[in-house]
Structure formats: structure tokens, C-alpha cells
Scaffold this active site. Structure first.
Site, PDB file in Angstrom:
ATOM      1  N   CYS A   1       7.423  17.541   2.719  1.00  0.00           N
ATOM      2  CA  CYS A   1       8.589  17.167   1.911  1.00  0.00           C
ATOM      3  C   CYS A   1       9.239  18.418   1.297  1.00  0.00           C
ATOM      4  CB  CYS A   1       8.177  16.147   0.869  1.00  0.00           C
ATOM      5  SG  CYS A   1       9.573  15.417  -0.015  1.00  0.00           S
TER       6      CYS A   1
ATOM      7  N   HIS B   1       6.107  12.194   4.691  1.00  0.00           N
ATOM      8  CA  HIS B   1       4.812  12.100   4.006  1.00  0.00           C
ATOM      9  C   HIS B   1       3.744  11.543   4.941  1.00  0.00           C
ATOM     10  CE1 HIS B   1       5.700  12.906  -0.307  1.00  0.00           C
ATOM     11  NE2 HIS B   1       6.935  12.623   0.082  1.00  0.00           N
TER      12      HIS B   1
ATOM     13  N   GLU C   1       0.680  11.292   4.486  1.00  0.00           N
ATOM     14  CA  GLU C   1      -0.336  10.541   3.709  1.00  0.00           C
ATOM     15  C   GLU C   1       0.216   9.235   3.147  1.00  0.00           C
ATOM     16  OE1 GLU C   1       2.127  11.348   0.411  1.00  0.00           O
ATOM     17  OE2 GLU C   1       1.778  12.420   2.269  1.00  0.00           O
TER      18      GLU C   1
END
Length: 1527
Positions: free
Chosen positions: A276, A360, A362
Site C-alpha cells: 500500500c 493488501h 493480508e
């Protein structure tokens, strides 16, 4: 008497007034507060995620932003406990220790929440954290504004004052946001781990920490954003560097960039990975540039292409800045690219272990599809050799196909309905786009896919075979046509079973025909429970406890291993056929015996009733791109077949963790099974934990696929077809936006609700209890922006007699059965019992305990009940709206209340006038619906889609109207009501009334569709609507369709210029008519529902195209029609209009029993009955009165032994243009929808045909018919009488159109639009073939139903086959319904109740005997044929009850004796024992899957056809028959 005090709180919006001011200078957006009573300034951005608000609100990347959530229903599952910590002291369910957004903007806030993990409400959480929230905002309109002009500064003010602040707005991007959210101290997580990584915290989400430490066993040292890595004051030992996400402008973090630049220069290089903001920081450190995006990418469904492999991944994102790819230095390359807007999604160094991504991996919230990037980074850190990542090369090895055979689904039945016409039509379209020749086998003549008319926008199959879908027939076509591919995934279980059989026999491989899409071994792995269970075990997943059994003893062992109660299911069965719950050994034995009749393997499953049932539609291509298109949640808990459950999309009560846990599993399972194309996976989820198990995977297009396609706007069948040809998801375009990729997961900014439609009341002895075997015959889909709205819409759609969801007022609850029992037992009416309980104050908890329906759903129904109770208690319109009128009216409309509903509760009678009064009040208050688009991406990207719905949850239309108002009709003999004239005068004065609709092509014509499929109104009316729309477009008219049936082709947005997926109530049709400024409405192609609207619409000033509403009423009203026939001198059976039961009895005694009781304005002979004595007559009159409302009921003399004749025609101005005369094989007394129809008629006298034509011409002239019509005649010898006339298309229109190769609806449409019409040249003398239409029944599903025919329709579908000979076509059509012929020498049981029928069948019995069949007969039948005809029929005893099945009995012969055909003719007698014994025999035949004939005419024709050996035939396509006609 004192006035009754009414609490109107339920009708008024909760919360204080709140305003959202925007920096573009537009008027403030008004809503209500549900958070802290404070103000907040920030940048207004939107997030298109459908779950995960606790995660989003605590994401530091949202720092300083006012967040707009595009999904309209927020707060459903509350907020978890912040006090629950993980092993590292971090909050378990959140991404940071605080809420970071400045304010929250939503459309609809749910004041009631329901979830096992919820600790508090969202509103309470916002208040605790001093964050304001505003609801009641048109978030879609706001999103479109942001998309158009870019992210805006805003100010969210609760309880605004008149004065405006001078510093109204504040730009958070000018603040150092990363500094605000970064840790202030160095923290170490996973101290015990050896691999050491430094993480720069610029606003790092806690899930990143968990991912590194838990999943990858990394020692993670988290440092502030400005930690000087070169100086390293804390002396941290590190092997790799991680750059976190965070808010704001990356250029404001020079300290971080400096440390990264230091790290980039180290030798040997140490791995670096950024996410990001980390992607932007790494790019800046490398010497590239970044820039601010117009509105950023925020949500959970951004498709990103891995430029190494071409694979596309669905990613969660939250950023407002991006890397300028063009500015990257030469040693850096783009790693990922956004498949939609083509922005940079990642960078990589060409020879060092440095890389970063903009998304992202995760997640939290969102999907974890790219979590492998953590593996890659940690692998680099550990100096592990990284695997080489390359393209698979499949795109270069694509096989090309020239000719493909598509296998259809056959006749509609319960569990396999119109959804496969939609799937097949989409499939044909996709194949034709690729230039492939399409061969279709489907005997369902009523379908759109079997049409041969072609155009640029609506391609058709090149050859259509109307033949039984049997393996040997399919092979005959393959040998003849020599296709190189076959598709078996678009025709339901019927097509799939044929494909599996042909594959396993090796015939497909021998013929060199490739199965396209998912391969047969993968299909078998999903169909065979043992293989399926093993496959799941290989990847650590499990199904519910389940064992297979091949006999009853094995079933008993399995059941006792699992423990009762258990679920019994037949393997390889559609829609739960042959399934049910057993509570003990005896119930299991009974169920298993029936299940073994439909399958040689049964399944014994763990009972999970009460668990939530969820479903995901999954798409995968051959390159392993895999997405979920739609997830759905059942309103009913597990235990009710999903086809019989109310279904909501997307799920409403799942958290982010649950949603993506199940999604992750879905992708894992589908990849492991090797599915290519589309499939669905069903889950059971424990309502009190995250425990789940997999119920099943359907490796084909299903009913749910059609629903998901319509719910999302994602054309699953079309895409699946393209994938089956070897294409990949990335290169296929999104059909709605036309610019973005098909490799994406739709974001919904609305809610969809599917409600099933049952017709169980048509069948005696059938229980209305719902279980694991599907019973519904159709379904509706409602679209809206609140749950209350879609629930009320759906109730009106599924039953036009309802004004919304009602309890006692629905007439569908019982006063005899205790309410507790009505709640605890799932039935087709339980929903209304639930509502009744809530209306009577039972409370959500008590109702939940009895039903196990989630409390969130029940709380929404409670809201409806509270509003209804307030209105009912008031009982007066003026009183109800004396105060806060606008707010109260809007609240009611947002909750889905119809004008008619409000009128009813306000005692405004008659209701039609009352509803008009409410409409006028509502419009005077400025409360009107707005039009919204289904665009698949929640307004994030522009979409010129014509797929529309209406809602009151909004204040801005997505589409503009070209005209100021509708065409007013003064030509109809109805006079528009004064209220309507006043209402539209302002828009109509400037409009000159057009002389003809042909001058108003731009205004457009509205076509009303068929509504829900039910017995009597099915896919044939969808064919009619589609034919009308296609003709309109061909003639240059703008076409607008209104329909709400997700199974239909007419609700495919490609078919019309504008599709309104909306209810066909008077209120909504008027809304659309006024909104569109349409030139007129076609009511005659969609069946009875639109036809019944003709009168009310005309009264409201709507221009009805074609036959006038007055004339439609004259035909529908039994009394008016019968009077007209008498005036014309057209014969009809003796009749009388009922004014009392005694009068009816007197009339019946005068003309002689039997008599026919017939209500007006009904479809499929609803409540039509033949009464053979006075007792039956009185009972039937009560039933008819319930159905007919206030319409007349006629009692007619019923004539035995008459022949029924079908006349379908098209007229213009009262003159017939074309007609077709079809002959019923069965005598009158069998409903026309259940009759076998022969066309052209084979055995009608010339004089009979002449009389029919003369009578039809007189009726057409008298009713001044323009458009389609149908007349049913009855003939005895040369005497012809009229039974009824429908001034609309009938269910035989596709049948006659395809038989004569002349589309009657196209002709009728041109006539109705006032165009010049030329009749088709149809010469019956030149037609050298016969088409026979046969009914399709679903008696196997309807346990207890008597499988015999009468005047009320029972069939669920139809098929038709062509032949050179009527008997051959009859036998083919019978086989096409699934009928099984007896094998040579097999036992045949004959039981005929009366001597006339025995005489009629005598020659046929001799034929069967000569053919070598072993004939069995009940005593009367056996002795009749043995004594009079010298046959050797073995006598079997008639059953006294269902247990009377000892040796020598009829039931024993069926169950154990190998009987393969039962001929049971019970008509012609009313003796009770005959009916009882006959019923038991018929029911046993159905339950044990044995061929059953119950009509003597059909039995004779069957014997003749079998005697001639007509079960073998040459496969001929319809075009070959047509060429006979031309020659």
C-alpha cells in the site's frame, strides 16, 4: 368516547438531524445521526466492500476521512468485544486500537444487530469513540458524484445550526497522517522466532503483525515511520525490511524514504517488501514519482494482474495515491497492474529481492488471494530458493471448435425449471460470438433457446432437435452432426446425467467429442458423496457426517452410526429428489425404499437443521483464475431445501472473517476438484461459532446460478461458456460496464431477496411441510436497499393478492392450528405465521426459539409489524400523516409498504380508489421512487446499463427520462379517474395525443412479463414476452420490459432497451409508465397477471395496446362472456351464474350432474372442479368463492365424452389474421395445460373445423380483438361448443409458432403497435409432419398427490416432438417427459375401472399380449379381458390401504414384482373404493419410478406406437421438417 392514542414512533426516523456538507458547493445532504453528537471534517471517500466495517473503521489508512460505505445495510452484525486480545495483546477483531475515520456515511443503519460475537452495536461503538455517523443518505448518488469529480472535502454536522463555520472544510492530506498513526516506540513481536524483519509502521494494520508472527514465524520489530535505519539507535538485528500501509501523501514521509534508500544500497542486498503506502514509498526511494488518484481505490474486489503470469487476483485496497509506472528507473519494473483502471499495483527490482504491491495481501477485511507474497518475501529473507514463476502458456494452446452440441434440460419440472432456458440462451449467444455452429437438443418447445429466429442481437442455434434427452438419442445426433465438443453443464441434472453416462460408456471418446468445461471425472467427484468426501479430506475440509448405502441394511447401520435424526438423500438426484428426514429405523426404511426407486445409491447425512445455510457462486478458468461472483444466505435455517427457502444476496449476517473464511474454502475446493466454468458450493455454518461444513458442490449451472446472474448483473452462463472454450477471465469483458474485466467480484449496493412460489394447494393429500426435497414451482426476485423493502416487494410478486407481508391479514395463517406449531414446522406459509406472531407481540426471541430464523431477519420483520400496527391502530389516513407527514410517508415507503397497503390499514375502501388517494397524498408530499441501476461495481465505474430497479432509499435517478409524461389514453372505453387526470394534466397538456403508437417509437412500449412461474404460467409466457420485445426492437421501438422472475430470458438485460426488475403491481407499473413517458403497455403476452391489470391500468389513463381493457373484461367475466355468446348464437354448454348454493344445486339437478364450477379471472383452472353430486358441488363452491374474490362464479353442464379443441389466433381490428387448430388427445375434462395436443389436428371433421372458424371469427369481431387470443372448443360428433376465450397469448403459442414456423407473437405485436401487418401464408395441406405436445408432471416430488388428471391444471412443464406420423411423435414426446417404456417381456399392470374404457382398450391389451408382455390385472379388469377376449391376465388383488402389499397384491407386483408399466384408468366411476384403490396403485407407481398412464386415449395410442416399434426413430432437426413443408 375518548380518541385512541397512537404511538407513531415506528413511522418516524430515529436519531437527530444531520447534514453532510460538501466542498463542491452543492446543497447539504440531509440524513439522521446514529453516532456521536458531534461534527467531523475530512475527505469524503467511498468503500465498495460488502462486509468488514469494524476492520475498515480501525484501518489507519482511513485516517482523517469521512467514509461512505456503498453497501446499504450496515450494522447488521454489531461490533465485537474490543477487550478480547490475541496472543500479542492486540485486539482480536480490529486492525488498530482506535477508530481512525473522521465520520461514517451509510444508506440504511440497522438499529438491531445479531451475531454470536457481537458485544455492542455500531452506533454505541461510534458514540464511545466520539465519531459521528449519518444514515438515510443516497450513498449511490454520492459515490457517483465522487467518481465524477473526485474525492471531496466534507463536513459532517449533527444538529446543524443556521450559521455556517468560516473554516467549513479541512484537508487531511495536508496533515502528516502517517506520523499521527505510527507507533511512537520500537515494539517486538514473536521474540522467540529466529527470522528477523523490521517493519516500518506508517499506519500498519494489526493483521500484518499476526500474519508475520503467527503464519510465518517471524520475529517482527515494529519501528516508528521516522526510525533512522542507517543510525539504527536501537541496534536492531534484521534480515529483511517491511514497509507498511498507511494514510496520506507518501511524499510527506522523507525520513522513511531516506531509510529505504539506505537499505536499497546495502550489499549483499537484504529483501524489501512493501504494501500500500509502502509501495509508494519504495517507488519514491527508487527514484520514481507518485500522484494523487481522482478518488482512490478502496474496497475488497480490485482485480490485479500479475504481469509475470497473466493471472488475475482479487485484492483489498485502501489508498488515494499511486505510483507513476512511466517514471520507474530502468532497473525497476511494474509487477502488478489494476485490470480495471490499469493503474500501477506493484513494482519489482529486476535482479534484487525488492518488491512491493499497492494492495493488501493480508486483507482484513477482504480476500487473502495474494497472501503468497508474504511467502515469497519471507522465503527471500530466509535465503530459500524461490520458484520460477512463468505463464502457463495455455493461452497459446487454445483449441478451436467448429461445431458444439448443447444438451438442454427438457420439460420444466420441480427442481429443474426455466433457469436452464436462460442458461442455454446465454450459452448459445456466447458460442455464436465465437463463430461456432451450435446444435441444440431440447424437446421443450416453450423455451426461448429452441427458437429459430435469428438477428444480430439475438443469435439462435443453427439446428434444433426436439427429441427426448436420452443417451442413445444424443449419440444418434452426434453420429449425424459430428460435433467436436459437447456442453452438458447448461441443461441441469438431465443433461449432466446423459453426459456422465456417455462418458463412462466411452462413446463420447470413441466419437472424438470433447466435453467442454468441467470434465466428467470432476463432475462425478461432486456427485458421488464418498469420492467427494475423500477429495475434501485431501485438502483438510469436510462434509457433514455422511455415509452411502446401496441397500436398506447398510442404510440402517449408517444411521445408527451417525445417530438419529438423519437426512436420507438419493445420489445423482435433482433438487433433493427422493430425500427426507427420518427420526427412527421405521421412518428410515420407508424413506429408503422410495429413494432406491430413483437411485441405486442413497446417502445418510448428519442432521444439521438450525445451522445457517450459505452458498457461493464460483467461477474458474483453465488458467486457474478463480473468483466468487455472489454469496447468498438462506433466510430459513438448514433443513429446508434451498430451492424452498427465502434467499438473500449478499449475505446479511456474516462478519468479514466468516465471509472470507468460506470464500477461501470455496476457491480451495473448486481448484482441487478441477472445475472449469461455473459452480456453486453450499455450506452449513454453526450460528454460534465459526464452525462450518460443506454440504455439496454443484459442478454445473444451477437454479442458484440464474439467481446470482440476475442478482449481480454478472452473466454466469455466458462467461462459463467462454471459459469452456479455453478463454480466460481477464480477457473477457464485464458485460455491464463494457470496459472493465470479467475477472472481478461484483460489489452490490443493494439487497436482493428470492422468494419461492408454491402451488401445493392444487394437489389433494399433499403436505405443505417443507424439508430437504424441493417443492416450489417458481421464484421471484426483489431488489431494494433495505431488507424490509425487498421482503414486502417479494410478497407482492409471489402472490399478487397480497399487498405486502401480512400476518393474519394475509389469509394464509390458520386459526385452527396453534401458532407455535405453525412457527416450529417449516411450511409454505410459515413466513406469514411468523409475521402474525410479531404483529401479536410475541417478540423476536420467542419467534427465534421456535423457528431458528436469525434474529436479524426477525428484527426487520418486527419493524414492519410495528409500522403496520401503528397504522392499523390509527385507522385514518389524515390522522396517520397529521404530523411529520413527509418523514412518516418516506419511512413507510423505504420499508416497502405499498400505497394499497397503507390504504387498507387506513380503512380507505374500495382499495383501488383508496390506493389512488394515498398515491396522490404521497406525490403531494414529494415522496416518489427513484430509478437505480444494477452495474456490478457499486457505481465505482461508469456503466451505461439498462438494468434498473426502483426504490425509495435514494433521491436521485441513475438514468434520465427523455419525456415529460406518459401518453394519456382517451380512446379506451374506460374513463380515467379524475384523480389521475388531475395528476398528469401538467405533463399532458403540452403533449398532443399521438394518432398512433407508430409515431412514438422513441417513447417506447412497455411489455409486462410473466411474473413467477407457477402451474399454468410458465416458460411459454416468457417466450411470448421475449418474442414481443424482439419484434418491437426490430421495428425500431424502444422496448421496456417489467418482470421479476430471475429464471427468465426476458430479464436478461440484453433483450430490451430498458429492463425494470420490478413488481407488476398497479402502483409500480404506473410509476414506470409515468417515469418513462411510454406510448403504451402490452398486457397480453405475459399470462394472467398482466392481463388482470388491464382494467385498473386503463382506469388510470394508461394506453393499453391491442384489445381494449373493456373487451378483455368481457371475455374474462364468465357471465358477460356467456351472455355475449348467446347474443351471437354461438353454442356453449348450459350455464348459470351462482347467486346462492341452493340455486346452483337446482340448476345442476335440472341439467344433470356432472357440472363444472368455474371462477373468473383465474389461470390454470384455479379452483375449477367437476362436481358429480350435490355434496361435492357445495364443497367446490366454497373453494371457488375463496379464489374468485368478488368476481362471478359460473356453473356449467359438464359434457362427458367430448373432444376438446384448441384455437390459437392473432387478430387485427376484430379480423383474424392467422390461426392454428390443435386437437386434444384426451377427452374434455382434462385441463388444456395437461392435455396431449396434436398439431395439425388429425381427426377433426371438415364440418367441425368450419364451425370452429365461424365461431372464432364471430367472437373476434364481437370483442374487436387486436393481438393474440385463444379459444377452447368442445366437440361431440359435428356439434361444436365454446368453453372459454382468453384475450391474451396462451401457453400453446410457442407450440403453434414453432410447428408452423410462423411466430404468432411477432405478428400480434406488430398489430398491437398499429403497424401494417401481413398474415403468414400457412397451408395445412402442405405440412407433411405432425407435432405432439405432451405435459410434464412432477408427481414424484409431490408426496401424496394423486397422479391423475382433471379440470384443474397439474403439469409443471411441457415437451413436444415432431414426426412423420402422429403416433411416432406422441411416443417421442412421451419419452421426452422422462417416461420409461417397459423392457421386452416385462410385467405390465392393467387396472381399468369401467366397462366402456375396458372395451376401448381391448385391442391394445391384445397388442401388448402379442408383444410378449406379462399382463397383470386387478380382479374386474383381469376377468373382463380373460372372459371376453381370451387373454391370459394374472389377477392381483386391489389394495385396501398402503400396507396391503402381500404376495399376489397389486402393490406387491409394483414394489417387488418387477412391474414396468402401470395402466390405471379410474375416470368414469365415482365409487369410493375404486378411487382409493386406484390412488394407492397410481401413487405406488410414481413412488417406485414406474411408467404410469391414467388416460384411456393415451393408453391406446401408447400401445399402437409400441406395436409399430416406434420407440426407435431417426433423429431429424426441426429445419429438416420445415424443408418438407417448403418442398
Amino acid at each position: 368516547m375518548a380518541a385512541v392514542s397512537v404511538d407513531f414512533d415506528a413511522l418516524e426516523s430515529k436519531g437527530d438531524i444531520a447534514h453532510l456538507y460538501l466542498a463542491d458547493g452543492s446543497a447539504p445532504i440531509t440524513g439522521r445521526s446514529f453516532g456521536a453528537n458531534t461534527s467531523a471534517k475530512g475527505e469524503v471517500v467511498f468503500n465498495t466492500g460488502m462486509v468488514g466495517y469494524p476492520e475498515a473503521l480501525t484501518d489507519p489508512s482511513y485516517r482523517g476521512q469521512i467514509l461512505v460505505l456503498t453497501f446499504p445495510l450496515i450494522g447488521n452484525y454489531g461490533v465485537p468485544d474490543e477487550g478480547i486480545k490475541d496472543a500479542y495483546g492486540l485486539p482480536e477483531y480490529f486492525e488498530s486500537n482506535q477508530i481512525h475515520i473522521a465520520g461514517l456515511v451509510v444508506s440504511s443503519y440497522s438499529w438491531e444487530h445479531s451475531h454470536w460475537a457481537a458485544h455492542k452495536s455500531l452506533a454505541k461503538w461510534l458514540k464511545d469513540n466520539n465519531i459521528p455517523g449519518i444514515y438515510g443518505v443516497d450513498t449511490r448518488a454520492l459515490t457517483m458524484k465522487i467518481r465524477s469529480i473526485g474525492a471531496l472535502l466534507g463536513n459532517l454536522v449533527v444538529n446543524p445550526s443556521a450559521s455556517i463555520e468560516s473554516d467549513m472544510f479541512s484537508d487531511p492530506n495536508k496533515r502528516h497522517l502517517a506520523k499521527e498513526v505510527s507507533t511512537k516506540e520500537v515494539k517486538v513481536y514473536g521474540e522467540q522466532n529466529t527470522t528477523s524483519v523490521i517493519a516500518y509502521d506508517c499506519g500498519m494494520k494489526f493483521n500484518i503483525i499476526r500474519y508475520f508472527v503467527d503464519t510465518h514465524k517471524v520475529k517482527l520489530t515494529v519501528v516508528p515511520f521516522d526510525y533512522d535505519l542507517e543510525a539504527n539507535p536501537s541496534n536492531i538485528q534484521w534480515d529483511g525490511l517491511f514497509l507498511s500501509n498507511g494514510p496520506g501523501d507518501p511524499s510527506m514521509c522523507p525520513e522513511t524514504i531516506k531509510s529505504i534508500q539506505y537499505a536499497l544500497k546495502l550489499e549483499p542486498p537484504r529483501p524489501i517488501f512493501g504494501i500500500c503506502l509502502g509501495n509508494q514509498l519504495l517507488a519514491l526511494a527508487a527514484g520514481a514519482k507518485t500522484y494523487k488518484l481522482k478518488y482512490g481505490n478502496r474496497g475488497m474486489n480490485q482485480p490485479c494482474i500479475d504481469l509475470r503470469t497473466g493471472r488475475c487476483y482479487i485484492t483489498p485496497q485502501n489508498h488515494g495515491f499511486a505510483v507513476d509506472t512511466k517514471s520507474l528507473p530502468s532497473e525497476w519494473k511494474q509487477l502488478f497492474m489494476n485490470a480495471n483502471d490499469l493503474t500501477n499495483e506493484g513494482i519489482v527490482h529486476i535482479n534484487k529481492p525488492f518488491f512491493s504491491v499497492q494492495f493488501h495481501p493480508e486483507a482484513s477485511g477482504g480476500p487473502l488471494d495474494t497472501a503468497f507474497l508474504f511467502d515469497k518475501f519471507v522465503g527471500h529473507v530466509r535465503k530459500e530458493t524461490q520458484p520460477l514463476v512463468l505463464q502457463d502458456g495455455l493461452s497459446y494452446m487454445k483449441k478451436t471448435y467448429k461445431k458444439v452440441l448443447l444438451v438442454g434440460s427438457g420439460g420444466l419440472s420441480i427442481g429443474q425449471a426455466g433457469e436452464f432456458d436462460y442458461s442455454g440462451s446465454q450459452c448459445i449467444k456466447a458460442l455464436k460470438e465465437e463463430g461456432i455452429e451450435v446444435i441444440l437438443i431440447n424437446p421443450n418447445i416453450a423455451t426461448v433457446q429452441t427458437s429459430s429466429e435469428k438477428s444480430d442481437t439475438t443469435p439462435a442455434a443453427d439446428k434444433v432437435y426436439f427429441l427426448p434427452i436420452r443417451p442413445h438419442v444424443v449419440m444418434d445426433i452426434i453420429r449425424k452432426e459430428k460435433p467436436d465438443g459437447i456442453i452438458v453443464s447448461m441443461g441441469g441434472q438431465t443433461a449432466l446425467n446423459v453426459g456422465v453416462e456417455l462418458w463412462n460408456s466411452g462413446e463420447l471418446q470413441k466419437a472424438g467429442v470433447e466435453v467442454l468445461g468441467t470434465q466428467i471425472p470432476a463432475i462425478e467427484a461432486t456427485e458421488d458423496r464418498e469420492i467427494f468426501s475423500q477429495k475434501l479430506a485431501e485438502i483438510g475440509e469436510s462434509i457433514a457426517l455422511s455415509y452411502s448405502a446401496t441397500n436398506i441394511d447398510e442404510a440402517l447401520v449408517a444411521a445408527n452410526k451417525i445417530g438419529y435424526p438423519i437426512l436420507v438423500r438419493a445420489a445423482f438426484a435433482l433438487g433433493g429428489l427422493g430425500s427426507g428426514f427420518a427420526a427412527d429405523d421405521e421412518e428410515l426404511k420407508d424413506l429408503a425404499a422410495k429413494a432406491f426407486a430413483t437411485s441405486n445409491q442413497i446417502l445418510i447425512d448428519q442432521d444439521l437443521r438450525g445451522w445457517k445455510e450459505l452458498e457461493y457462486e464460483v467461477v474458474r478458468d483453465s488458467s486457474d483464475n478463480c473468483i466468487t461472483v455472489c454469496n447468498m444466505e438462506n433466510f430459513d435455517p438448514l433443513g429446508v431445501h434451498t430451492g424452498d427457502s427465502i434467499v438473500v444476496a449478499p449475505s446479511q449476517t456474516l462478519t468479514n472473517r466468516e465471509y472470507f473464511m468460506l470464500r477461501k474454502t470455496a476457491l480451495k475446493v473448486v481448484r482441487h476438484l478441477g472445475i472449469v466454468g461455473e459452480c456453486n458450493i453450499q455450506y452449513a455454518l454453526n450460528p454460534k461459532s465459526e464452525k462450518y461444513c460443506i454440504i455439496e458442490v454443484n459442478a454445473r449451472l444451477s437454479r442458484s446460478s440464474a439467481l446470482a446472474s440476475k442478482a449481480t448483473g454478472y452473466p454466469l452462463a455466458y462467461v462459463a461458456t467462454k471459459l469452456s472454450l479455453g478463454k480466460d477471465l481477464v480477457t473477457i469483458r464485464n458485460s455491464v460496464t463494457k470496459t472493465t474485466t470479467a475477472c472481478f467480484e461484483p460489489s452490490l449496493d443493494y439487497c436482493v431477496l428470492k422468494m419461492p412460489r408454491w402451488d401445493l394447494k392444487k394437489f389433494n393429500r399433499v403436505s405443505n411441510k417443507l424439508g430437504s426435497s424441493m417443492l416450489s414451482v417458481g421464484e421471484v426476485m426483489a431488489i431494494g436497499r433495505t431488507f424490509e423493502e425487498v421482503m414486502q416487494k417479494a410478497c407482492r410478486m409471489v402472490n399478487p393478492a397480497l399487498d405486502g407481508i401480512e400476518g393474519a391479514g394475509s389469509g394464509l395463517t390458520s386459526d385452527e392450528i396453534p401458532l407455535e406449531e405453525q412457527l416450529s414446522t417449516p411450511t409454505d406459509t410459515r413466513l406469514f405465521a411468523v409475521q402474525r406472531a410479531l404483529e401479536e407481540g410475541w417478540g423476536v426471541d420467542k419467534v427465534h426459539d421456535l423457528t431458528k430464523i436469525d434474529k436479524w431477519f426477525l428484527s426487520k420483520l418486527q419493524n414492519i409489524a410495528s409500522m403496520r400496527n401503528a397504522l392499523v391502530k390509527s385507522g385514518n389516513l389524515e390522522k396517520s400523516f397529521a404530523d411529520n407527514a413527509v418523514d412518516r410517508m418516506r419511512t413507510l415507503k423505504i420499508a416497502g409498504f405499498s400505497d394499497r397497503q397503507i390504504a387498507n390499514y387506513s380503512n380507505l375502501l374500495p382499495l383501488q380508489q383508496g390506493a389512488a388517494q394515498v398515491r396522490d397524498l404521497r406525490k403531494s408530499l414529494g415522496v416518489t421512487p427513484c430509478v437505480k441501476q444494477i452495474d456490478t461495481l457499486a457505481a465505482e465505474f461508469p456503466a451505461n446499463t439498462n438494468y434498473l430497479y426502483m426504490t425509495y432509499s435514494g433521491n436521485q435517478d441513475d438514468v434520465s427520462s427523455s419525456f415529460d409524461g406518459p401518453v394519456m389514453d382517451s380512446a379506451d372505453s374506460f374513463t380515467p379517474r379524475k384523480e389521475f387526470q388531475n395528476r398528469v394534466r401538467s405533463v399532458s397538456m403540452a403533449e398532443k395525443r399521438h394518432d398512433a403508437v407508430r409515431e412514438s417509437k422513441d417513447r417506447g412500449v412497455i411489455v409486462l412479463g410473466c411474473g413467477a412461474y407457477c402451474i399454468g404460467s410458465s416458460v411459454e409466457f416468457d417466450w411470448c414476452a421475449v418474442s414481443a420485445v424482439r419484434q418491437l426492437r426490430k421495428d425500431g421501438f424502444k422496448s421496456i420490459i417489467i418482470n421479476y422472475n430471475p429464471e427468465t430470458v426476458s430479464t436478461d438485460y440484453d433483450e430490451s432497451d430498458r429492463l425494470y426488475f420490478e413488481e407488476m403491481s398497479l402502483e409500480r407499473v404506473l410509476d414506470i409508465y409515468e417515469r418513462e413517458g411510454a406510448a403504451g403497455v402490452v398486457v397480453s403476452v405475459g399470462g394472467q397477471i398482466p392481463n388482470n391489470l388491464a382494467g385498473p391500468l386503463a382506469e388510470s389513463g394508461v394506453h393499453i395496446l391491442g384489445t381494449s381493457a373493456r373487451d378483455i373484461e368481457r371475455a374474462e367475466d364468465r357471465r358477460q362472456f356467456s351472455d355475449m355468446l348467446d347474443d351471437l348464437g354461438v353454442k356453449q354448454p348450459q350455464w348459470s351464474v351462482l347467486s346462492s348454493k341452493d340455486e346452483a344445486v337446482e340448476f345442476s339437478n335440472k341439467v344433470g350432474f356432472p357440472v363444472l364450477v368455474r371462477p373468473s379471472f383465474v389461470l390454470s383452472g384455479a379452483a375449477m372442479r367437476v362436481a358429480s353430486d350435490e355434496t361435492e358441488l357445495r364443497n367446490f363452491l366454497d373453494l371457488a368463492a375463496d379464489v374468485a374474490d368478488d368476481k362471478p362464479i359460473v356453473v356449467t353442464k359438464f359434457i362427458l365424452g367430448a373432444k376438446e379443441i384448441e384455437f390459437d389466433g392473432v387478430a387485427n381490428g376484430g379480423k383474424i389474421l392467422n390461426y392454428a387448430i390443435g386437437e386434444h388427445l384426451e377427452n374434455a375434462g382434462v385441463h388444456s395445460g395437461d392435455a396431449t395436443v396434436i398439431l395439425p389436428a388429425q381427426k377433426l371433421y371438415v364440418g367441425t373445423i368450419r364451425q370452429i372458424k365461424k365461431s372464432a371469427a364471430a367472437i373476434a369481431k364481437a370483442l374487436n380483438i387486436t393481438g393474440p387470443f385463444n379459444i377452447q372448443f368442445m366437440g361431440i360428433e359435428n356439434d361444436v361448443m365454446v368453453i372459454e376465450c382468453n384475450l391474451r397469448a396462451s401457453r400453446t403459442f410457442p407450440f403453434v409458432s414453432k410447428t408452423f414456423n410462423a411466430n404468432f407473437i411477432s405478428l400480434a405485436t406488430r398489430a398491437m403497435c398499429g403497424l401494417n401487418v401481413t398474415p403468414y401464408n400457412i397451408s395445412l395441406l402442405d405440412i407433411d409432419y405432425v407435432c405432439v405436445k405432451a405435459p410434464m408432471f412432477s408427481f414424484t416430488r409431490l408426496r401424496g398427490a394423486d397422479p391423475t388428471l382433471g379440470v384443474e391444471m397439474a403439469s409443471t412443464g411441457e415437451v413436444a416432438c415432431f414426426g412423420d406420423d402422429a403416433h411416432g411423435a406422441f411416443l417421442q414426446s412421451l419419452l421426452a417427459t422422462g417416461f420409461k417404456l417397459p423392457k421386452d417381456g416385462a410385467p405390465v399392470l392393467i387396472s381399468i375401472a369401467s366397462d366402456p374404457f375396458r372395451h376401448e382398450f381391448a385391442q391394445s391389451a391384445q397388442t401388448l399380449s402379442k408383444m410378449g408382455y406379462k399382463l397383470l390385472g386387478t380382479p374386474g379388469t383381469a376377468s373382463f379381458y380373460n372372459d371376453r377376449y381370451g387373454l391370459d391376465i394374472t389377477e392381483v388383488t386391489k389394495p385396501v390401504d398402503k400396507d396391503d402389499s402381500g404376495p399376489g397384491s397389486a402393490l406387491d407386483a409394483i414394489k417387488e414384482g418387477g412391474v414396468e408399466l402401470v395402466i390405471n384408468i379410474s375416470e368414469g366411476t365415482t365409487r369410493r373404493d375404486e378411487i382409493t384403490a386406484g390412488y394407492l396403485v397410481r401413487r405406488a407407481a410414481v413412488d417406485f419410478g414406474i411408467g404410469l398412464i391414467t388416460n384411456v386415449k393415451c393408453a391406446v395410442w401408447l400401445a399402437i406406437a409400441m406395436g409399430k416399434g416406434m420407440e426407435t426413430f431417426k433423429a431429424k432437426s426441426i429445419s429438416e421438417f420445415y424443408s418438407l413443408h417448403k418442398n
